[in-house]
Structure formats: C-alpha cells, structure tokens
Motif scaffolding. Structure first.
Motif, short mmCIF file in Angstrom:
data_model
loop_
_atom_site.label_atom_id
_atom_site.label_comp_id
_atom_site.label_asym_id
_atom_site.label_seq_id
_atom_site.Cartn_x
_atom_site.Cartn_y
_atom_site.Cartn_z
N LYS A 177 1.25 14.27 -9.30
CA LYS A 177 1.91 13.24 -8.53
C LYS A 177 0.94 12.66 -7.52
CE LYS A 177 5.83 12.51 -5.43
NZ LYS A 177 6.94 13.16 -4.69
N PHE A 178 0.94 11.33 -7.39
CA PHE A 178 -0.02 10.68 -6.51
C PHE A 178 0.17 11.15 -5.07
CE2 PHE A 178 -1.64 7.25 -3.82
CZ PHE A 178 -2.92 7.13 -4.35
N ARG A 179 -0.94 11.55 -4.46
CA ARG A 179 -0.91 12.07 -3.10
C ARG A 179 -1.36 10.98 -2.12
NH1 ARG A 179 -1.19 17.85 -2.59
NH2 ARG A 179 -1.26 17.38 -0.36
N TYR A 180 -0.37 10.32 -1.50
CA TYR A 180 -0.70 9.30 -0.49
C TYR A 180 -1.45 9.93 0.69
CZ TYR A 180 2.51 6.06 -2.81
OH TYR A 180 3.11 5.24 -3.72
N ASP A 181 -1.12 11.18 0.97
CA ASP A 181 -1.76 11.84 2.11
C ASP A 181 -3.25 12.06 1.88
OD1 ASP A 181 -1.16 13.66 0.11
OD2 ASP A 181 -0.86 15.34 1.50
N ILE A 182 -3.62 12.45 0.64
CA ILE A 182 -5.04 12.67 0.34
C ILE A 182 -5.79 11.35 0.36
CG2 ILE A 182 -6.65 13.34 -1.50
CD1 ILE A 182 -4.76 15.62 -2.19
N ASN A 183 -5.19 10.31 -0.14
CA ASN A 183 -5.85 9.00 -0.11
C ASN A 183 -6.01 8.52 1.34
OD1 ASN A 183 -7.06 7.21 -1.95
ND2 ASN A 183 -5.43 5.71 -1.63
N ALA A 184 -5.01 8.81 2.17
CA ALA A 184 -5.11 8.45 3.59
C ALA A 184 -6.20 9.26 4.28
CB ALA A 184 -3.76 8.68 4.27
N LEU A 185 -6.33 10.52 3.89
CA LEU A 185 -7.41 11.35 4.44
C LEU A 185 -8.77 10.76 4.08
CD1 LEU A 185 -6.11 14.98 3.81
CD2 LEU A 185 -6.61 13.95 6.04
N ARG A 186 -8.90 10.28 2.86
CA ARG A 186 -10.16 9.63 2.46
C ARG A 186 -10.44 8.42 3.35
NH1 ARG A 186 -8.28 10.05 -3.22
NH2 ARG A 186 -9.40 11.74 -4.25
N ALA A 187 -9.40 7.64 3.60
CA ALA A 187 -9.56 6.45 4.45
C ALA A 187 -10.00 6.84 5.85
CB ALA A 187 -8.25 5.67 4.49
N LEU A 188 -9.34 7.85 6.42
CA LEU A 188 -9.69 8.30 7.76
C LEU A 188 -11.12 8.83 7.80
CD1 LEU A 188 -8.67 8.92 10.66
CD2 LEU A 188 -7.99 11.18 9.82
N ILE A 210 -3.20 18.90 3.70
CA ILE A 210 -3.08 19.01 2.25
C ILE A 210 -2.01 20.03 1.88
CG2 ILE A 210 -4.29 19.72 0.15
CD1 ILE A 210 -6.87 18.62 1.38
N LEU A 211 -1.98 21.15 2.59
CA LEU A 211 -1.00 22.20 2.32
C LEU A 211 0.42 21.73 2.60
CD1 LEU A 211 -1.03 25.17 1.38
CD2 LEU A 211 -0.99 25.84 3.78
N ALA A 212 0.58 20.92 3.64
CA ALA A 212 1.92 20.41 4.01
C ALA A 212 2.46 19.44 2.97
CB ALA A 212 1.86 19.75 5.38
N ASN A 213 1.57 18.68 2.33
CA ASN A 213 1.96 17.79 1.23
C ASN A 213 3.10 16.84 1.61
OD1 ASN A 213 2.16 16.57 -1.23
ND2 ASN A 213 2.85 18.39 -2.35
N GLN A 214 2.88 16.09 2.68
CA GLN A 214 3.89 15.14 3.16
C GLN A 214 3.45 13.71 2.83
OE1 GLN A 214 6.99 16.19 4.76
NE2 GLN A 214 6.10 17.89 3.59
N ASN A 215 4.14 13.08 1.88
CA ASN A 215 3.76 11.76 1.40
C ASN A 215 4.64 10.63 1.91
OD1 ASN A 215 1.42 12.04 -0.32
ND2 ASN A 215 2.72 13.29 -1.64
N ASP A 216 5.70 10.97 2.65
CA ASP A 216 6.68 9.94 2.99
C ASP A 216 6.47 9.32 4.37
OD1 ASP A 216 7.26 12.25 4.27
OD2 ASP A 216 9.43 12.26 3.83
N GLY A 236 -8.58 3.96 1.25
CA GLY A 236 -8.76 5.24 0.57
C GLY A 236 -9.25 5.07 -0.85
N LYS A 237 -8.73 4.06 -1.56
CA LYS A 237 -9.15 3.83 -2.95
C LYS A 237 -10.62 3.45 -3.05
CE LYS A 237 -4.71 2.52 -5.00
NZ LYS A 237 -3.91 1.44 -5.63
N ILE A 238 -11.10 2.64 -2.12
CA ILE A 238 -12.49 2.18 -2.19
C ILE A 238 -13.41 3.06 -1.35
CG2 ILE A 238 -11.73 -0.20 -2.56
CD1 ILE A 238 -12.76 -0.80 0.31
#
Length: 636
Positions: A2-13, A259-265, A278-280
């Motif tokens: 499942k797509f992890r918005y949180d991980i992509n946001a971490l990449r952006a940060l 990452i452990l909390a896995n909160q995407n909302d 995050g994507k780029i």
C-alpha cells in the motif's frame, strides 16, 4: 505494498533539508541530517523487499540487483554526462580532471571511499566537487550489495524466520552503533564516509519493517512527535556535533517511529506539493549540488535572490530527470551496465589528460595548478606530520623532541593552533630566527586551540597536553603564546567562542605568560588559486564575488572583543594577491601559500599587539637558565 504517503513525505522533508543546508539558507544548519533520514527509509524498504521474498522462497539476486541498477543508475548517468559536457567549457583543466576522476568513482559507487582517502588539507577542495554528494549513494549501494547476501545466508544456514531477523538486527544495530561512536572520535573522516559506521542507520530502518504491528497505541501521537523532532533537527543540529554518533540517534529514531506508526491520513502529508517533492526527491538530490557548485564556480553571490534562482533550476532539472529518465521502464539492466562501462572508461581517460586545456592561456593553467604542483612545499610550510597533525596523519603524533624543545639563553615562543597556525609557522619561525627568538609549534586539525577543546580525539589530546601539562610545567621558560585558528568554525556559536577564548587567555595570564591572538583571515567560497587563474584569464578582478562574508563578520566581532590582544590580518591591503611569478597568496579557500604567509607575517609583526607582545624581548628579559636546567629534564 500500500502506498505510504508518510514515507514519500519523509523523502520530501529529507531532500529539502539537505538542499537548504547546502545552499546555506539561514537557520537550517541541521539540514545535513536529511541524509540520515534517507538511510532509514532505504533500510526499511530494502529489508522489506528482501526478507518478504526470502520467506516466500521467491528471492532472486539477479532480479534484486537488476532492479536496483535500473532504478538508481540511469538518472545518475544522465546527471554526470550533462555535467561533464557543461563543465568542459567552464572548468579549468585541473578542476575538470578532478571532476572526471570523481565521476568515475561515483559511477562505480566507491566515491565515499575516494573522498575519505582525499579529505586532507593538501587535497583538492570538496567545495569544488559537484559530485561530492554521491558519497551517500555509494554507501547505500554498498549496503544493497551486502544486505541480501547476509539475509539469504542466515535463512539457509540458521533457518531464520522473521522474529529471528528482528533479534539479529537489534544486536547488529547495537554493536555497529558503539563502533561508530568510537571511530567518530578517533577517525572522524572515515566514520563519516564509510559503510561500516553508517550501516546501523539503515539497519534501524530494517528494524522498523520487522517490528511492524508491534506498535498498538498512540500511533498518531508518536507520528506527530517524530515529525516535530525531525523539523527541530533541521533547525537545531549543527556541524560542530560529532557525526555520526549519539546525536545522529535523534533524526534516525524519529524517522524510525514515523515509519513504525504508519500514519497516512494526515492532510499535510497528502498535499500535492509534498508528494510531488517526495516523488522527485532522488533526482532533486542528484541535481541540486552540481547546480550550486557550478553557480559558485561562476561567482554567483549568496543571497535570497540567488537561492531562489538555484532552487528553481534544481527543481526544473529534477522534474525533467524524473519525467524523462527515472520514469523509463528499462526492460533489461544490461544496456545500463554497458553504458556505465563506456562512460567510466571515458571519465577515467578524462581524469588523466587535459582535453580542455586549449581553451585557456598557459599562464592561467600555471596559476590554477599551483597547489597541485607544490604539495611538498606546502607540507614543509605546515610542518605536516611533525608539528602539524592533520586528519590524514595516520599513526603520527606531535614530535615533541622537534616541536617543543626549549632552548637555553633564548626567548621561547609557542605557536598553538590548527591548520591556521600551521600555515604561518614556517614564515614566523624564519622571522623569529633572525631576531634570536626560538619558535615552538603545536598544531592539529579537528579542534580549536582552546583550553576547553572539543572535537577530534587526537587533536583534543594534543591541545590538552599543551595547556594542562607542557605550558603549566614550563611557564617560567615560555616567554609568550601565539594562538591562531580558523575561528570561522564557530560562526554559529560566537558567544561560546568568545567565552572559551577569554578562559584560555585568563589561564595563560595567571601563569604570567603573554598571549596574542592571530585573527580570522579572509576565506573564499572556492580555492583562491582557481579564482586567481580566472582573473588572469579574463583580465578582470573577480575575487570579491567569491568572498565568504561570514569570515568578515566574525573578524569584526573578535576584533571588538579582544582589542589589544587581537592581530587583525583580514584582507590586508599590504598583501598582493598574485606575485610577479604568478604565485597566488592562498592555495585553497582559507590557507596561505608560503608567499602569502611571508607577507602576512610581515603584517603581523608590524601591528601594535605583536609589538607589545615582543617588547619584552628587546629589554633584556632573558630566560631563567636555572629553571631551564631543572625543568627540561622532565618535560619531554
């Protein structure tokens, strides 16, 4: 997955933090910790991919490595090829060869090892290296190579299940972290660049995968806390900290908890700008540093406008790279590997021959190659490996017999400091010899010459010995102490620097030892030899475009604070920047050549603080020979 918005946001940060740090945006000095965020993410994703495939008996080394090749290398290749084409017409021949050499190391994913081996005071400047940031990619790639081998062996030999892997990862993290803390104090450059002391950060990411589902309560609160800690890390962490080390736990554990909390909302996480960044993020990381270094090489002054321009260029190139390179689905990794071999062969040849030499005047090339052609002279100037112990002086310590020997019936002056004491040492020694004064030298890189020294362990050991043992024991035999350092290291902690300097001065005064401080010299944003070469090539004055304004600011602060003890050498008008035989007065961003040091010492001797400091030597205040006889027997 499942797509992890949180991980992509971490990449952006993470990537924004690194960019703001590299672009020297105020208040984001801790942005370097973005690399550590990336490491945890990589550890999580790679561990998840490998272990899930192993447990399903579907893991394939060929498939795993092939996907990494197709994912990572094309965008890197594109950036390097573009950079080499552009730099051919911009960089001086020596600088272009340097970049070509680094390009080879980057494509072979060993640039971290190369930069570790070439990070001394007599090596080319990292600020001139548009591929410096690839060291972190090399560390990740090396981790990717080793991780699946270890995990597959554990499964085959010990029949590991997921719970066993978790225990193994926790033990591995603990051991490697302890090792890292030790080597960061003893071998800081190696610890910063090499995989063994960086691996624990990625292993923590693996623990985040293996511990999924164990966190049952307060997930949102923990996620919020993690983001808050990461944001504060970008603002509050400083480059003065030992890294990697205990402080590295802050961003690493914060990322682990998110990452452990896995909160995407969370609404902010799903914001289009955050997700786009995050994507780029990979392409953005690749392009931002070459853009900054190229702008710096061309003399673009730092400031709000230039930062905005560089951000726009970086994002534009990253978008193009993501859209037209990263997004390509390569059917086979063979074509990518063949291209890498071809480009590596080309860059290897380019690193040995000056193919763009015909563009420049012969004198321009002579000036730009000054530092490379005078390495032995520079080492003698610094008294390197003897009275100056740098990060590359492996296995060496201060030669007390040669550097700290007190002489009877002569005035003994002690020069103590870092490389900014060392680059003046030969010129000071030669001048004092003419006056019948003996100069001792104790200099080391990695810490400032303060009684409350902190930094690289070898440096602190030397400075502590000098203040707490050597000076204290020989107070009656030492006529005066000259303190010199690159005070700019404390630009973000000026109050502490002033306090430590006052404590050091008070300590020496209590021992009835005179002291002077050699002030902060001007610094540049790229090696002055290259600046002087470009000035000669274009027949115009360019050096003001490369001034580091922080050094001027700090010099003014220290000059005001220490007044009669402070020798101001900042941008002295009496020092001609280029000699008649085309010798630049500085070899790199902040160290004088012997020519420049001779002129600077003339300036130092002419100033009132030094005249007062030396006044005792012209009033018959001779050394206590009885004290000399009784003390020197037990000194060295």
């Amino acid at each position: 997955m499942k797509f992890r918005y949180d991980i992509n946001a971490l990449r952006a940060l993470a990537v924004i933090g690194v960019i703001l740090f590299h672009f020297k945006v105020p208040y984001f000095e801790g942005g370097f910790s973005g690399v550590d965020i990336f490491y945890v993410i990589s550890g999580y994703l790679m561990t998840k991919i490998v272990i899930e495939a192993i447990l399903k008996n579907t893991f394939s080394f060929r498939d795993f490595y092939g996907k990494r090749v197709k994912r990572i290398i094309p965008a890197l290749l594109c950036m390097i090829i573009t950079l080499l084409i552009v730099d051919f017409f911009i960089l001086l021949p020596g600088d272009y060869q340097y970049v070509s050499k680094n390009a080879t190391a980057s494509l072979l994913f060993v640039s971290n090892i190369l930069y570790w081996q070439s990070s001394g005071y007599f090596d080319p400047s990292s600020e001139l290296n548009p591929l410096l940031h690839t060291w972190s990619l090399s560390v990740e790639w090396q981790f990717y190579l080793i991780l699946p081998i270890i995990l597959v062996l554990l499964k085959k030999v010990f029949k590991f299940e997921k719970k066993h892997y978790l225990f193994f990862f926790i033990i591995s993290t603990s051991i490697t972290f302890v090792i890292t803390c030790y080597f960061t104090q003893t071998k800081p450059t190696a610890s910063f660049y090499l995989l063994p002391t960086r691996s624990w950060e990625m292993i923590v990411g693996g623990i985040a995968y293996l511990a999924e589902g164990h966190l049952k309560k307060f997930k949102k609160g923990i996620a919020y806390l993690g983001y808050l800690v990461l944001f504060l890390s970008l603002l509050l962490l400083t480059t003065d900290l030992s890294w990697p080390g205990a402080y590295t736990l802050v961003p690493v554990l914060a990322t682990f908890l998110i990452i452990l909390a896995n909160q995407n909302d969370f609404i902010l996480l799903q914001h289009p700008v955050v997700q786009f960044t995050g994507k780029i993020s990979y392409s953005l990381y690749l392009w931002h540093w070459p853009v900054f270094v190229t702008a710096n090489y061309l003399g673009m002054s730092a400031g709000f406008t230039s930062t905005v321009i560089l951000l726009i260029i970086s994002f534009s190139l990253a978008y193009l790279s993501f859209t037209y390179v990263e997004s390509i689905r390569f059917q086979s990794s063979k074509y990518v590997i063949v291209t890498v071999i071809a480009i590596c062969t080309s860059t290897f040849i380019l690193s040995y021959y000056s193919f763009n030499e015909f563009i420049f005047k012969p004198q321009t090339i002579q000036i730009s190659n000054y530092t490379k052609n005078h390495l032995d002279e520079r080492k003698k100037q610094f008294s390197s490996g003897c009275c100056f112990i740098s990060t590359t002086s492996e296995g060496k310590t201060l030669d007390k017999e040669s550097c700290l020997q007190l002489q009877a019936n002569r005035q003994n002056i002690l020069l103590i400091g870092d490389s900014h004491a060392a680059h003046l040492s030969q010129s000071l020694r030669e001048h004092f010899e003419k006056e019948g004064i003996h100069l001792n030298q104790a200099s080391a890189s990695g810490c400032l010459p303060l009684i409350n020294a902190n930094g690289r362990a070898e440096c602190v050991e030397i400075i502590n010995y000098i203040y707490r043992d050597y000076i204290k024991t020989n107070a009656d035999l030492i006529s005066g102490v000259i303190i010199s350092g690159n005070w700019l290291e404390k630009i973000n902690n000026k109050e502490q620097l002033i306090s430590d300097l006052r404590t050091t001065i008070d300590y020496l005064h209590k021992l009835k030892i005179k002291v002077v401080i050699i002030g902060q010299n001007e610094t540049y944003t790229m090696p002055y030899a290259s600046i002087a070469a470009l000035e000669y090539e274009h027949s115009e004055s360019l050096w003001t475009n490369y001034f580091n304004k922080d050094s001027h600011l700090l010099n003014e602060v220290l000059k005001k604070e220490f007044k009669d003890l402070y020798i101001d050498i900042y941008n002295s008008k009496s020092i001609k920047h280029l000699s008649k035989d085309l010798t630049p007065y500085m070899s790199d961003e902040n160290h004088f050549t012997k020519y420049g040091a001779d002129l600077t010492v003339g300036e130092i001797i002419s100033q009132k603080p030094m005249k007062r400091f030396l006044d005792q030597h012209y009033q018959g205040n001779h050394i206590n020979t009885r004290a000399f006889d009784t003390v020197t027997k037990n000194t060295l």
